[in-house]
Design an enzyme around this catalytic site. Structure first.
Site, PDB file in Angstrom:
ATOM      1  N   ASP A  92      -0.798  -8.138   3.740  1.00 49.50           N
ATOM      2  CA  ASP A  92      -1.242  -7.022   2.897  1.00 49.50           C
ATOM      3  C   ASP A  92      -0.027  -6.218   2.446  1.00 49.50           C
ATOM      4  OD1 ASP A  92      -3.426  -5.477   1.714  1.00 49.50           O
ATOM      5  OD2 ASP A  92      -2.780  -3.875   3.049  1.00 49.50           O
ATOM      6  N   GLU A 117       1.177  -2.355   0.263  1.00 46.74           N
ATOM      7  CA  GLU A 117       0.872  -1.104  -0.426  1.00 46.74           C
ATOM      8  C   GLU A 117       1.941  -0.924  -1.497  1.00 46.74           C
ATOM      9  OE1 GLU A 117      -1.860   0.398   0.042  1.00 46.74           O
ATOM     10  OE2 GLU A 117      -2.464  -0.529   1.929  1.00 46.74           O
ATOM     11  N   HIS A 155      -2.893   5.510   0.119  1.00 44.84           N
ATOM     12  CA  HIS A 155      -2.135   5.117   1.316  1.00 44.84           C
ATOM     13  C   HIS A 155      -1.401   6.263   2.005  1.00 44.84           C
ATOM     14  CE1 HIS A 155       1.226   5.217  -1.457  1.00 44.84           C
ATOM     15  NE2 HIS A 155       0.785   4.152  -2.123  1.00 44.84           N
ATOM     16  N   HIS A 160      -5.447   3.634   3.656  1.00 41.43           N
ATOM     17  CA  HIS A 160      -4.996   2.252   3.620  1.00 41.43           C
ATOM     18  C   HIS A 160      -3.607   2.163   4.246  1.00 41.43           C
ATOM     19  CE1 HIS A 160      -7.753   0.564   0.265  1.00 41.43           C
ATOM     20  NE2 HIS A 160      -8.330   1.601   0.859  1.00 41.43           N
ATOM     21  N   ASP A 170      -4.586  -2.903   7.860  1.00 41.96           N
ATOM     22  CA  ASP A 170      -5.454  -3.687   6.981  1.00 41.96           C
ATOM     23  C   ASP A 170      -5.291  -5.190   7.227  1.00 41.96           C
ATOM     24  OD1 ASP A 170      -6.283  -1.299   5.998  1.00 41.96           O
ATOM     25  OD2 ASP A 170      -5.554  -1.596   3.956  1.00 41.96           O
TER      26      ASP A 170
END
Length: 234
Positions: A7, A9, A57, A152, A157
């Protein structure tokens, strides 16, 4: 099989507009088991973060100012994912950003370093058409505890997605689980082997009604393609 659940961001939604990765995380699965090995880095994007992205985030430029740049961690990152199958929720988004970062460094696309990419969002949409299939919805559907997910975060995640992926694909290894499982009830096996009479428990009226309601819902969601109902009608 070695799999990496990944994952990221970012500073915004579009790498073509100059947005960059500010956090990347990956956790390792080997033979469908979490190994505890993971890769996690915060990154200095050297640009502003969109307000909308920051609300998702919570990462700020002040926090990221002393963090490494993607170029500083790229070799370590590629070594971690090399020759593994990548599992990503909404894969085109993360792959697009990673390929953008790699291209800025004159490196080959992500797909050249791994053996394939599984998009769990596409998988979930195929399995649950017409329903919400974001990570929070899937955690709720499969009983994965996401109570710590107030914002997030790439590592959290990725860890949650690993559990969701194992739940999504649990049927794929059910036969292997049965073959490898120890004999938990030797007395029951002995009774079966000695031709003991089979005890049949019939469903109650309430259980039959609940079963019929479930079939009706499945038939509605699948637009009349419920295989169980079709089979029972023949």
């Amino acid at each position: 099989m070695r799999q990496i659940v990944l994952d990221t961001e970012t500073t915004g939604l579009e790498p073509t507009l100059g947005h960059r990765i500010i956090e990347v995380a990956a956790v390792e699965l080997v033979n469908r088991r979490l190994t505890g090995n993971h890769f996690h880095r915060y990154l200095n994007p050297e640009r502003e973060i969109d307000e909308g992205a920051q609300q998702v985030h919570g990462l700020t430029l002040d926090f990221l100012a002393d963090k490494p740049r993607f170029a500083d961690i790229v070799e370590e990152f590629l070594a971690f994912i090399r020759d593994a199958e990548l599992i990503i929720h909404n894969a085109p988004f993360d792959v697009g950003f990673l390929n953008h970062e790699l291209a800025l460094l004159g490196l080959e696309p992500l797909e050249r370093y791994c053996v394939g990419v599984v998009d769990t969002l596409r998988m979930a949409r195929d399995m649950h058409p017409g329903q919400k299939n974001n990570l929070d919805a899937l955690c709720k559907r499969y009983g994965v505890d996401n109570s710590n997910r107030t914002l997030h975060g790439a590592l959290l995640d990725a860890e949650l997605l690993a559990e969701v992926y194992l739940a999504l694909t649990r049927g794929q290894d059910s036969l292997m689980i049965e073959l490898n499982a120890p004999a938990a009830c030797p007395d029951a096996l002995q009774a079966w082997a000695s031709d003991a009479p089979l005890i049949v428990l019939h469903a109650t009226e309430d259980e039959l009604a609940a079963h019929e309601a479930l079939l009706a819902e499945l038939d509605k969601e699948s637009k009349g393609a419920c295989l169980w109902r079709a089979a029972s009608a023949t």
